[in-house]
Scaffold this active site. Structure first.
Site, PDB file in Angstrom:
ATOM      1  CG  ASP A  98      -1.977  -1.069   1.187  1.00  0.00           C
ATOM      2  OD1 ASP A  98      -2.413  -1.420   0.069  1.00  0.00           O
ATOM      3  OD2 ASP A  98      -2.377  -1.560   2.256  1.00  0.00           O
TER       4      ASP A  98
ATOM      5  CG  ASP B 153      -6.780  -1.439  -1.750  1.00  0.00           C
ATOM      6  OD1 ASP B 153      -7.133  -2.633  -1.813  1.00  0.00           O
ATOM      7  OD2 ASP B 153      -5.824  -1.045  -1.064  1.00  0.00           O
TER       8      ASP B 153
END
Length: 201
Positions: free
Chosen positions: A144, A158
């Site tokens: 991330d 995402d």
């Protein structure tokens, strides 16, 4: 007198393509192409982050709105469920297989094609991390790096998942099924409450 015709008569057994079969193929191809593009973009950006940043590093992009913040997430969104990575791997694999095998072949309209294509690509992106990144197969940590104020740190996969789920929720809320119809459109003819009786021929 017999009339001459340059057009040969159609054979009785000739196969006639199903209505909309070409459109159906295009929608399925579009969903697949979008899924592949989402997967490639997700893995490409993660690769750039891994090779140009160290874990935990923060880079201001448009402060204070946007920063790159490189972390590895073993859990789900908001780092929930850390230590149960293999469960998320199974769930994501099941979702990907279900959408690809059972849902995509039923689409008949573009909104569903884009929504399911984006969902498949997003799920495939994070599933790739869980399967092939350290520490082990099926328990890999997801990369991330996109950080917004007072929000979770996330990635391109995402983004595709969230946008696709919003689109799917809107389609379901408006009653649009995979073929573009609404439940009310599928009422059997002659059973409408206000329908007038037909004359017998």
């Amino acid at each position: 007198m017999m009339e001459n015709s340059s057009t040969p008569p159609a054979s009785e057994g000739a196969a006639t393509p199903a209505p909309g079969s070409g459109t159906k193929r295009r929608l399925i191809y579009a969903a697949g192409i979008l899924a592949v593009l989402a997967l490639v973009l997700d893995q490409f950006t993660k690769r750039i982050v891994e090779t140009s940043m160290s874990e935990g590093q923060v880079i201001d992009v448009f402060p204070p709105l946007l920063r790159w913040y490189y972390i590895k997430n073993s859990g789900a969104a908001f780092s929930m469920g850390e230590g149960y990575t293999w469960i998320f791997s199974i769930i994501q694999a099941a979702v990907l297989i279900y959408v690809a095998v059972f849902l995509v072949r039923k689409i008949r309209v573009w909104p569903w094609s884009l929504a399911l294509g984006g969902l498949m690509g997003g799920v495939a992106g994070n599933l790739t991390d869980r399967l092939f990144r350290p520490p082990s197969f099926g328990q890999g940590h997801v990369v991330d790096f996109i950080a917004l104020p007072n929000f979770a740190i996330f990635n391109i996969a995402d983004m595709f998942i969230v946008c696709s789920m919003i689109g799917i929720c809107l389609l379901l809320f408006t009653g649009r099924e995979l073929d573009g119809s609404k439940p009310a459109d599928k009422k059997e003819p002659g059973h409408d409450a206000g329908a007038e009786p037909r004359e017998l021929q």
